[in-house]
Design a protein around this motif. Sequence first.
Motif, PDB file in Angstrom:
ATOM      1  N   GLN A 104       0.833  -1.118   0.008  1.00 21.45           N
ATOM      2  CA  GLN A 104       0.099   0.055  -0.058  1.00 21.45           C
ATOM      3  C   GLN A 104       0.839   1.254   0.026  1.00 21.45           C
ATOM      4  O   GLN A 104       1.944   1.355   0.647  1.00 21.45           O
ATOM      5  N   ILE A 105       0.227   2.262  -0.648  1.00 24.88           N
ATOM      6  CA  ILE A 105       1.173   3.469  -0.629  1.00 24.88           C
ATOM      7  C   ILE A 105       0.127   4.524  -0.068  1.00 24.88           C
ATOM      8  O   ILE A 105      -0.959   4.822  -0.152  1.00 24.88           O
ATOM      9  N   ASN A 106       0.912   5.430   1.116  1.00 25.79           N
ATOM     10  CA  ASN A 106       0.207   6.297   1.839  1.00 25.79           C
ATOM     11  C   ASN A 106       0.318   7.610   0.957  1.00 25.79           C
ATOM     12  O   ASN A 106       1.354   8.291   0.884  1.00 25.79           O
TER      13      ASN A 106
ATOM     14  N   PRO B 212      -0.416   0.357  -5.777  1.00 25.48           N
ATOM     15  CA  PRO B 212       0.516   0.881  -6.623  1.00 25.48           C
ATOM     16  C   PRO B 212      -0.343   0.882  -8.237  1.00 25.48           C
ATOM     17  O   PRO B 212       0.140   1.585  -9.042  1.00 25.48           O
ATOM     18  N   ASN B 213      -1.396  -0.063  -8.334  1.00 22.94           N
ATOM     19  CA  ASN B 213      -2.138   0.006  -9.540  1.00 22.94           C
ATOM     20  C   ASN B 213      -3.048   1.173  -9.878  1.00 22.94           C
ATOM     21  O   ASN B 213      -3.913   1.199 -10.785  1.00 22.94           O
ATOM     22  N   ASP B 214      -3.482   1.755  -8.672  1.00 19.58           N
ATOM     23  CA  ASP B 214      -4.656   2.741  -8.767  1.00 19.58           C
ATOM     24  C   ASP B 214      -4.065   4.000  -9.431  1.00 19.58           C
ATOM     25  O   ASP B 214      -2.898   4.278  -9.412  1.00 19.58           O
TER      26      ASP B 214
ATOM     27  N   PRO C  43       7.356   5.562  -2.932  1.00 20.36           N
ATOM     28  CA  PRO C  43       7.921   4.423  -1.832  1.00 20.36           C
ATOM     29  C   PRO C  43       7.116   3.862  -1.141  1.00 20.36           C
ATOM     30  O   PRO C  43       5.879   4.624  -0.718  1.00 20.36           O
ATOM     31  N   PHE C  44       6.907   2.635  -0.848  1.00 19.62           N
ATOM     32  CA  PHE C  44       6.015   1.906   0.013  1.00 19.62           C
ATOM     33  C   PHE C  44       6.593   2.321   1.461  1.00 19.62           C
ATOM     34  O   PHE C  44       7.629   2.495   1.702  1.00 19.62           O
ATOM     35  N   GLY C  45       5.594   2.239   2.351  1.00 22.92           N
ATOM     36  CA  GLY C  45       5.924   2.663   4.016  1.00 22.92           C
ATOM     37  C   GLY C  45       6.104   3.890   4.146  1.00 22.92           C
ATOM     38  O   GLY C  45       6.495   4.332   5.401  1.00 22.92           O
TER      39      GLY C  45
END
Length: 109
Positions: A1-3, A20-22, A71-73
Amino acid sequence: QINLRLILVSGKTKEFLFSPNDSAADIAKHVYDNWPMDWEEEQVSSPNILRLIYQGRFLHGNVTLGALKLPFGKTTVMHLVARETLPEPNSQGQRNREKTRESNCCVIL
């Protein structure tokens, strides 16, 4: 998930989680459908006029978060604005090139 931390012109912020696919269009629709209570004064009439700005550039509707290599997280900040149309890509650069072309002439006597 990407915040994503989205900032309105008024300065109000809200964080959302996305995949990331959004795409930018998916994000606009999700935010419109889940409009925060404390953003009530900025409510828009349609998700189609919501635009995301990332690093000073408008994101076109089909650009995914994955394509931006976010970046993730970590929290990524974007601006959310209501705007009917997007500027043409590189329109400013094109204008600058035209100005440069105009000044590249000389007169030989």
